[in-house]
Design an enzyme around this catalytic site. Structure first.
Site, PDB file in Angstrom:
ATOM      1  CB  CYS A 116      -0.961  -0.053   1.185  1.00 57.50           C
ATOM      2  SG  CYS A 116      -2.393   1.044   1.025  1.00 57.50           S
ATOM      3  CG  HIS A 117      -0.315   4.944   1.538  1.00 55.86           C
ATOM      4  ND1 HIS A 117      -1.514   4.280   1.463  1.00 55.86           N
ATOM      5  CD2 HIS A 117      -0.546   6.191   1.047  1.00 55.86           C
ATOM      6  CE1 HIS A 117      -2.437   5.082   0.951  1.00 55.86           C
ATOM      7  NE2 HIS A 117      -1.882   6.246   0.688  1.00 55.86           N
ATOM      8  N   GLY A 118       3.340   1.771   1.920  1.00 63.48           N
ATOM      9  CA  GLY A 118       4.648   1.438   2.468  1.00 63.48           C
ATOM     10  C   GLY A 118       5.812   1.940   1.633  1.00 63.48           C
ATOM     11  CD  GLN A 120       3.130   7.672   1.337  1.00 58.20           C
ATOM     12  OE1 GLN A 120       2.897   7.354   2.512  1.00 58.20           O
ATOM     13  NE2 GLN A 120       2.448   8.614   0.717  1.00 58.20           N
TER      14      GLN A 120
END
Length: 201
Positions: A116-118, A120
């Site tokens: 997912c947003h990991g 980032q």
């Protein structure tokens, strides 16, 4: 080889993307270790979608105790690393100790799981050479950040590129954890073969 898996997260992590890896890692006989900017009880969140909204909603979910602060992490003690999504990645990447932790796993070719947003957090390393030409999946809102790394954003929601296992969001968790654990076992087997060769010389 270490039987510990490091899970890097913080407040507002997506609840499924933290708890599912914790339980799967433990189920396979490894020790999950939750690391956060501070050793404290973390507040996870549930992200969901409502018809007509262009983005997700967020509600409080289960609490989860961090086992260790980033500053106290010796990455050499761990066999792999998992970076859950949610909103945690956007602020844990500002922690001064996070880059040295993540860099260790990339440079040592240990399994790195980001969902997912990991992805980032990878921008915190300020070194795109580690990602150029790699393929990394992430939540679609993070596509620009993946491409800023010099990486390729795939059409597939789940992708394995060498030691990096990445997924779009929590529906990918079964495949994501299957591939991550496979990478950990393969890395263990490779190290065992290297030690046997060294002993034979």
């Amino acid at each position: 080889m270490s039987r510990k898996i490091l899970i890097l997260t913080g407040d507002a992590a997506e609840v499924l993307e933290v708890y599912y890896p914790v339980f799967r890692v433990a189920e396979e006989g490894y020790e999950p270790v939750i690391a956060a900017p501070q050793k404290k009880v973390l507040n996870t969140v549930c992200h969901d979608f409502i018809e007509g909204w262009d983005t997700y909603t967020e509600k409080p979910a289960h609490r989860l105790a961090a086992d260790i602060a980033f500053a106290d992490v010796d990455p050499a003690e761990y066999a792999g690393i998992i970076i859950p999504g949610g909103r945690a990645p956007e602020f844990i990447r500002n922690d001064k100790d996070l880059p040295r932790i993540v860099r260790h796993f990339l440079e040592e070719d240990k399994p790195v799981g980001a969902i997912c947003h990991g992805a980032q957090v990878f921008l915190a390393l300020n070194d795109n050479t580690l990602f150029q030409g790699r393929t990394i999946s992430a939540y679609n809102a993070c596509r620009l950040e993946v491409e800023r790394l010099g990486a390729i954003y795939p059409e597939e929601t789940l992708y394995v590129d060498g030691n990096i296992v990445s997924g779009h969001a929590w529906p990918d968790l079964p495949g994501f954890m299957r591939e991550f654990l496979k990478a950990v076992r393969n890395n263990e087997a490779s190290q065992d073969r290297s030690q046997e060769t060294s002993s034979a010389i």
